[in-house]
Scaffold this motif. Structure first.
Motif, PDB file in Angstrom:
ATOM      1  N   PRO A 172       0.898  -1.072  -0.067  1.00 38.95           N
ATOM      2  CA  PRO A 172       0.129  -0.052   0.059  1.00 38.95           C
ATOM      3  C   PRO A 172       0.799   1.335  -0.042  1.00 38.95           C
ATOM      4  N   ASP A 173       2.086   1.217   0.570  1.00 40.57           N
ATOM      5  CA  ASP A 173       2.876   2.249   0.468  1.00 40.57           C
ATOM      6  C   ASP A 173       3.819   2.440  -0.488  1.00 40.57           C
ATOM      7  N   MET A 174       3.706   1.594  -1.494  1.00 41.84           N
ATOM      8  CA  MET A 174       4.565   2.050  -2.558  1.00 41.84           C
ATOM      9  C   MET A 174       4.793   2.923  -3.169  1.00 41.84           C
ATOM     10  N   GLN A 175       6.215   3.261  -3.637  1.00 39.82           N
ATOM     11  CA  GLN A 175       6.826   4.434  -4.231  1.00 39.82           C
ATOM     12  C   GLN A 175       7.138   4.066  -5.926  1.00 39.82           C
ATOM     13  N   VAL A 176       6.798   4.958  -6.544  1.00 39.68           N
ATOM     14  CA  VAL A 176       7.235   4.683  -7.972  1.00 39.68           C
ATOM     15  C   VAL A 176       8.059   6.120  -8.357  1.00 39.68           C
ATOM     16  N   ARG A 177       9.242   6.163  -9.003  1.00 43.99           N
ATOM     17  CA  ARG A 177       9.949   6.995  -9.568  1.00 43.99           C
ATOM     18  C   ARG A 177      10.079   6.897 -10.942  1.00 43.99           C
ATOM     19  N   GLN A 178       9.916   8.044 -11.836  1.00 46.40           N
ATOM     20  CA  GLN A 178      10.194   7.699 -13.135  1.00 46.40           C
ATOM     21  C   GLN A 178      11.442   8.601 -13.593  1.00 46.40           C
ATOM     22  N   ALA A 209       9.832  12.920  -8.890  1.00 43.76           N
ATOM     23  CA  ALA A 209       9.249  13.072  -7.744  1.00 43.76           C
ATOM     24  C   ALA A 209       8.488  11.630  -7.489  1.00 43.76           C
ATOM     25  N   PRO A 210       8.522  11.101  -6.307  1.00 49.45           N
ATOM     26  CA  PRO A 210       8.001   9.777  -5.870  1.00 49.45           C
ATOM     27  C   PRO A 210       6.433   9.876  -6.411  1.00 49.45           C
ATOM     28  N   LEU A 216       0.987   4.494  -4.732  1.00 49.28           N
ATOM     29  CA  LEU A 216       0.438   3.439  -5.655  1.00 49.28           C
ATOM     30  C   LEU A 216      -0.803   4.084  -6.391  1.00 49.28           C
ATOM     31  N   GLU A 217      -1.622   4.833  -5.435  1.00 48.65           N
ATOM     32  CA  GLU A 217      -2.729   5.391  -6.201  1.00 48.65           C
ATOM     33  C   GLU A 217      -2.411   6.455  -7.324  1.00 48.65           C
ATOM     34  N   GLY A 218      -1.228   7.002  -7.072  1.00 49.35           N
ATOM     35  CA  GLY A 218      -0.677   8.181  -8.368  1.00 49.35           C
ATOM     36  C   GLY A 218      -0.309   7.212  -9.417  1.00 49.35           C
ATOM     37  N   LEU A 219       0.028   5.933  -9.215  1.00 49.92           N
ATOM     38  CA  LEU A 219       0.491   5.198 -10.353  1.00 49.92           C
ATOM     39  C   LEU A 219      -0.737   4.783 -11.059  1.00 49.92           C
ATOM     40  N   LEU A 220      -1.778   4.387 -10.350  1.00 47.10           N
ATOM     41  CA  LEU A 220      -2.945   4.090 -10.857  1.00 47.10           C
ATOM     42  C   LEU A 220      -3.585   5.130 -11.417  1.00 47.10           C
ATOM     43  N   ARG A 221      -3.609   6.271 -11.223  1.00 46.88           N
ATOM     44  CA  ARG A 221      -4.449   7.303 -11.628  1.00 46.88           C
ATOM     45  C   ARG A 221      -3.732   7.772 -13.189  1.00 46.88           C
ATOM     46  N   VAL A 256      12.867  -1.127 -15.712  1.00 50.01           N
ATOM     47  CA  VAL A 256      12.455  -0.997 -14.293  1.00 50.01           C
ATOM     48  C   VAL A 256      13.070  -1.835 -13.569  1.00 50.01           C
ATOM     49  N   VAL A 257      13.675  -1.161 -12.426  1.00 48.36           N
ATOM     50  CA  VAL A 257      14.354  -1.858 -11.165  1.00 48.36           C
ATOM     51  C   VAL A 257      13.350  -1.779 -10.276  1.00 48.36           C
ATOM     52  N   ALA A 258      12.877  -2.850  -9.617  1.00 49.40           N
ATOM     53  CA  ALA A 258      11.836  -2.641  -8.462  1.00 49.40           C
ATOM     54  C   ALA A 258      12.378  -3.792  -7.199  1.00 49.40           C
ATOM     55  N   ASP A 259      11.912  -3.357  -6.212  1.00 48.09           N
ATOM     56  CA  ASP A 259      11.960  -4.030  -4.820  1.00 48.09           C
ATOM     57  C   ASP A 259      10.755  -4.616  -4.383  1.00 48.09           C
ATOM     58  N   VAL A 260      11.113  -5.998  -3.886  1.00 51.65           N
ATOM     59  CA  VAL A 260       9.886  -6.713  -3.635  1.00 51.65           C
ATOM     60  C   VAL A 260      10.202  -7.274  -2.315  1.00 51.65           C
ATOM     61  N   ARG A 261       9.104  -7.092  -1.218  1.00 51.69           N
ATOM     62  CA  ARG A 261       9.282  -7.421   0.107  1.00 51.69           C
ATOM     63  C   ARG A 261       8.041  -8.190   0.373  1.00 51.69           C
ATOM     64  N   ASP A 262       8.004  -9.453   1.172  1.00 53.79           N
ATOM     65  CA  ASP A 262       6.969 -10.242   1.377  1.00 53.79           C
ATOM     66  C   ASP A 262       5.926 -10.396   0.274  1.00 53.79           C
ATOM     67  N   GLY A 263       6.450 -10.645  -0.955  1.00 51.41           N
ATOM     68  CA  GLY A 263       5.842 -10.793  -2.070  1.00 51.41           C
ATOM     69  C   GLY A 263       4.799  -9.731  -2.540  1.00 51.41           C
ATOM     70  N   LYS A 264       5.199  -8.670  -2.277  1.00 54.16           N
ATOM     71  CA  LYS A 264       4.744  -7.040  -2.733  1.00 54.16           C
ATOM     72  C   LYS A 264       5.803  -6.072  -3.006  1.00 54.16           C
ATOM     73  N   VAL A 265       5.355  -5.559  -4.282  1.00 57.31           N
ATOM     74  CA  VAL A 265       6.135  -4.635  -4.890  1.00 57.31           C
ATOM     75  C   VAL A 265       6.269  -3.511  -3.924  1.00 57.31           C
ATOM     76  N   THR A 266       7.478  -2.945  -3.402  1.00 59.25           N
ATOM     77  CA  THR A 266       7.430  -1.854  -2.489  1.00 59.25           C
ATOM     78  C   THR A 266       8.074  -0.708  -3.115  1.00 59.25           C
ATOM     79  N   THR A 267       9.019  -0.606  -4.134  1.00 61.45           N
ATOM     80  CA  THR A 267       9.581   0.431  -4.841  1.00 61.45           C
ATOM     81  C   THR A 267       9.843   0.154  -6.400  1.00 61.45           C
TER      82      THR A 267
END
Length: 124
Positions: free
Chosen positions: A28-34, A38-39, A42-47, A95-106
């Motif tokens: 839920p607190d995932m962060q995406v940077r392009q 600016a980060p 998750l809801e911003g990514l969906l929009r 894309v470089v991503a981090d996964v923790r406990d089966g969920k994408v975090t960054t």
């Protein structure tokens, strides 16, 4: 799911504009940077994804090459679609991503903005 399976499922869900599936794959607190911008939440990514889907026809990810890392995954893929006015585009994204406990975090996404100019222009 393995980290590469998570990557495949995430980009499949984004291409289908399936917000529920994306939420299920991401923290839920995932962060995406392009391009180190600016980060975006998750809801911003969906929009952002919904806007892309509303403007670009035939949007999708193609020719994915993905590898698991110790902390997540790396994926290179082509982004393809047709901008308003009928101009087709295709450019490569990393894309470089981090996964923790089966969920994408960054997610850190890198793209040549000159190559992505048609998509960027279409998004306004």
């Amino acid at each position: 799911m393995t980290n590469t399976e998570i990557a495949a499922a995430l980009f499949d869900a984004l291409a289908r504009n399936d917000a529920s599936a994306v939420r299920g794959l991401c923290a839920p607190d995932m962060q995406v940077r392009q391009n180190d911008g600016a980060p975006m939440s998750l809801e911003g990514l969906l929009r952002f994804n919904a806007k892309v889907q509303s403007v670009i026809s035939g949007f999708g990810y193609h020719a994915a090459v993905r590898s698991a890392t110790d902390t997540g995954f790396v994926e290179e893929h082509a982004v393809r679609g047709v901008a308003p006015g009928g101009k087709a585009f295709s450019f490569t994204v990393c894309v470089v991503a981090d996964v923790r406990d089966g969920k994408v975090t960054t997610v850190r996404e890198y793209v040549d903005t000159a190559a992505a100019a048609d998509l960027i222009a279409a998004l306004g």
